[in-house]
Design an enzyme around this catalytic site. Structure first.
Site, mmCIF file in Angstrom:
data_model
loop_
_atom_site.group_PDB
_atom_site.id
_atom_site.type_symbol
_atom_site.label_atom_id
_atom_site.label_comp_id
_atom_site.label_asym_id
_atom_site.label_seq_id
_atom_site.Cartn_x
_atom_site.Cartn_y
_atom_site.Cartn_z
ATOM 1 N N SER A 192 0.849 -1.195 0.000
ATOM 2 C CA SER A 192 0.000 0.000 0.000
ATOM 3 C C SER A 192 0.876 1.232 0.000
ATOM 4 C CB SER A 192 -0.906 0.024 1.230
ATOM 5 O OG SER A 192 -1.621 1.249 1.261
ATOM 6 N N VAL A 201 7.530 2.337 4.025
ATOM 7 C CA VAL A 201 8.454 1.653 3.117
ATOM 8 C C VAL A 201 7.951 1.758 1.679
ATOM 9 C CG1 VAL A 201 9.578 -0.551 2.553
ATOM 10 C CG2 VAL A 201 9.270 0.114 4.939
ATOM 11 N N CYS A 202 6.659 1.611 1.460
ATOM 12 C CA CYS A 202 6.089 1.722 0.112
ATOM 13 C C CYS A 202 6.281 3.126 -0.445
ATOM 14 C CB CYS A 202 4.610 1.356 0.121
ATOM 15 S SG CYS A 202 4.274 -0.327 0.668
ATOM 16 N N ASP A 203 6.090 4.112 0.397
ATOM 17 C CA ASP A 203 6.305 5.508 0.027
ATOM 18 C C ASP A 203 7.760 5.696 -0.405
ATOM 19 O OD1 ASP A 203 7.343 8.272 0.708
ATOM 20 O OD2 ASP A 203 5.222 8.644 1.102
#
Length: 172
Positions: A59, A64-66
């Site tokens: 997501s 971490v995804c950002d």
């Protein structure tokens, strides 16, 4: 029934089940149906003739995804027109669009597997228990052969950015 893989991934140390095959370098990249927005779909053939870096995130609204999406956005600006960088998640298209506008993401194309989970099952990253997709990286050459794969074993870890970028630069 799709293949289930256990013992290969965790979330916070807790085991999760991945649905789909484990793809390997040298495999022909499987096709998929995925959404660009609520109604417009895309597949592998939409990126024919291009080198593709596919960055899979659970997501965009997590740290971490950002960071992963921002890093590949920075790299995408340096790679030229023969490379497309795709970020795949099951976030709704509205959330992806909002994230990109707030974060200044303009070189990465976001795609959502929210409707069919076709990408997740084809690439072996669909998490059975959460219906999210496991963090992973796929680099596919212009002839649709997989040239680099990283399946992370712990969802909250960062991918090996340097290894992925190095593999990508060898193809351009």
């Amino acid at each position: 029934m799709a293949q289930e893989r256990t013992g290969v991934a965790t979330l916070g140390g807790n085991p999760i089940t991945l649905i789909g095959p484990e793809l390997k370098v040298g495999d022909i990249a499987p096709d998929f149906r995925i959404n660009k927005d609520l109604v417009t779909e895309a597949g592998l053939s939409d990126y024919a003739g291009k080198v593709k870096l596919i960055s899979v995130v659970p997501s965009l609204d997590t740290d971490v995804c950002d960071a992963q999406t921002r890093r590949f956005n920075e790299e995408a600006a340096k790679l030229g027109d023969n490379v497309v960088v795709l970020t795949v998640s099951v976030d709704l298209p509205f959330a992806q669009s909002r994230f990109c506008s707030v974060a200044g993401i303009d070189k990465v194309e976001t795609l959502t597997d929210y409707k069919h989970r076709s990408f997740g099952e084809a690439y072996g990253v669909l998490i059975k228990e959460l219906q999210l997709e496991m963090r992973s990286i796929f680099i596919i050459d212009a002839d649709d052969t997989i040239r680099y794969v990283e399946y992370l074993s712990e969802m909250t870890d960062h991918p090996n950015y340097e290894a992925a970028i190095s593999a990508l630069k060898q193809l351009v």
